[in-house]
Design an enzyme around this catalytic site. Structure first.
Site, PDB file in Angstrom:
ATOM      1  N   GLY A  33      47.463  10.971  14.507  1.00  0.00           N
ATOM      2  CA  GLY A  33      48.388  12.099  14.489  1.00  0.00           C
ATOM      3  C   GLY A  33      48.183  12.909  13.229  1.00  0.00           C
ATOM      4  N   LEU A  34      48.868  14.013  13.153  1.00  0.00           N
ATOM      5  CA  LEU A  34      48.743  14.906  12.007  1.00  0.00           C
ATOM      6  C   LEU A  34      49.247  14.259  10.722  1.00  0.00           C
ATOM      7  CD1 LEU A  34      50.038  18.218  13.650  1.00  0.00           C
ATOM      8  CD2 LEU A  34      47.667  17.717  12.974  1.00  0.00           C
ATOM      9  N   SER A  35      48.797  14.779   9.602  1.00  0.00           N
ATOM     10  CA  SER A  35      49.328  14.369   8.306  1.00  0.00           C
ATOM     11  C   SER A  35      50.829  14.660   8.291  1.00  0.00           C
ATOM     12  CB  SER A  35      48.630  15.153   7.189  1.00  0.00           C
ATOM     13  OG  SER A  35      49.155  14.798   5.937  1.00  0.00           O
ATOM     14  N   GLY A  36      51.615  13.699   7.849  1.00  0.00           N
ATOM     15  CA  GLY A  36      53.061  13.886   7.799  1.00  0.00           C
ATOM     16  C   GLY A  36      53.788  13.490   9.067  1.00  0.00           C
ATOM     17  N   SER A  37      53.046  13.023  10.075  1.00  0.00           N
ATOM     18  CA  SER A  37      53.695  12.642  11.333  1.00  0.00           C
ATOM     19  C   SER A  37      54.407  11.295  11.231  1.00  0.00           C
ATOM     20  CB  SER A  37      52.674  12.614  12.480  1.00  0.00           C
ATOM     21  OG  SER A  37      51.655  11.669  12.226  1.00  0.00           O
ATOM     22  N   GLY A  38      54.039  10.490  10.236  1.00  0.00           N
ATOM     23  CA  GLY A  38      54.706   9.206  10.043  1.00  0.00           C
ATOM     24  C   GLY A  38      53.839   7.993  10.342  1.00  0.00           C
ATOM     25  N   LYS A  39      52.537   8.189  10.479  1.00  0.00           N
ATOM     26  CA  LYS A  39      51.637   7.086  10.830  1.00  0.00           C
ATOM     27  C   LYS A  39      51.750   5.909   9.866  1.00  0.00           C
ATOM     28  CE  LYS A  39      48.013   9.668  10.486  1.00  0.00           C
ATOM     29  NZ  LYS A  39      48.753  10.877  10.074  1.00  0.00           N
ATOM     30  N   SER A 107      42.284  10.760  12.228  1.00  0.00           N
ATOM     31  CA  SER A 107      41.210  10.643  13.229  1.00  0.00           C
ATOM     32  C   SER A 107      41.281  11.789  14.238  1.00  0.00           C
ATOM     33  CB  SER A 107      41.235   9.275  13.914  1.00  0.00           C
ATOM     34  OG  SER A 107      42.496   8.908  14.390  1.00  0.00           O
TER      35      SER A 107
END
Length: 197
Positions: A33-39, A107
């Site tokens: 997921g995008l940066s800041g999505s909480g991964k 990714s």
């Protein structure tokens, strides 16, 4: 000496023996997921709870990997592909040891995620899409990266001037834009219990 001269040594302990001892299957849970999505937040919270429940689990985090194993890589498309290739190979080694591997990597390219899927047996790669709209990720911006990217200080930033290819058929979608991270963590843990226990 060439790669043809290098022999793969079979382990004395099989993956199945590890899984039997661990009382769960091994797998890659590939959080994308995008940066800041909480991964990273979701990955670490889930790993902590699973560990406390007796699961053999490890988190491979994109930022941490770039401090060591992949510190020689930049953010060109080629370097991003190599970043994912390397971590896929590392994750595969942990799967062979009976471990649940939770990765937290942007990714951005489907092809790269598919190549990691093909490294392991069917069912051992589970793509987990941490879905979150770009505007929400930008509002969160925990590392200040979106601001720098918008100011031209970070080139090739995913979601701004470099694409993110959303998963087409992930095994699990966690909508961190609509649900808090606790709810997302709980969904991930429930997925693990249903699929890997």
């Amino acid at each position: 000496m060439t790669n043809r001269d290098i022999v793969w040594h079979e382990a004395s302990i099989t993956k199945e023996e590890y899984q039997q001892k661990n009382k769960h299957k091994s797998s890659i849970l590939w959080l994308t997921g995008l940066s800041g999505s909480g991964k990273s937040t979701i990955a670490n919270a889930a790993a902590r709870e699973l560990f406390e429940q007796g699961y053999q689990v490890i988190v491979l985090d994109g930022d941490n990997i770039r401090h060591g194993l992949n510190r020689d890589l930049g953010f060109s498309d080629e370097d991003r592909k190599e970043n994912i290739r390397r971590i896929g190979e590392v994750a595969k080694l942990f799967v062979q040891q009976g471990t649940i591997v939770i990765t937290a990597f942007i990714s951005p390219f489907r092809e790269d995620r598919q190549q990691v899927r093909e490294l392991v047996e069917a069912g051992e790669f589970n793509e987990v899409y941490i879905k979150c709209d770009l505007d929400i990720c930008e509002q969160r911006d925990p590392k200040g990266l979106y601001k720098k990217a918008r100011n031209g200080e970070i080139p090739f930033f995913t979601g701004i001037d470099s694409p993110y290819e959303e998963p087409e058929a992930p095994e699990l979608v966690l909508d961190s834009g609509q649900h808090d991270r606790e709810a997302c963590k709980n969904q991930l843990i429930e997925f693990v219990k249903q699929k890997l226990s």
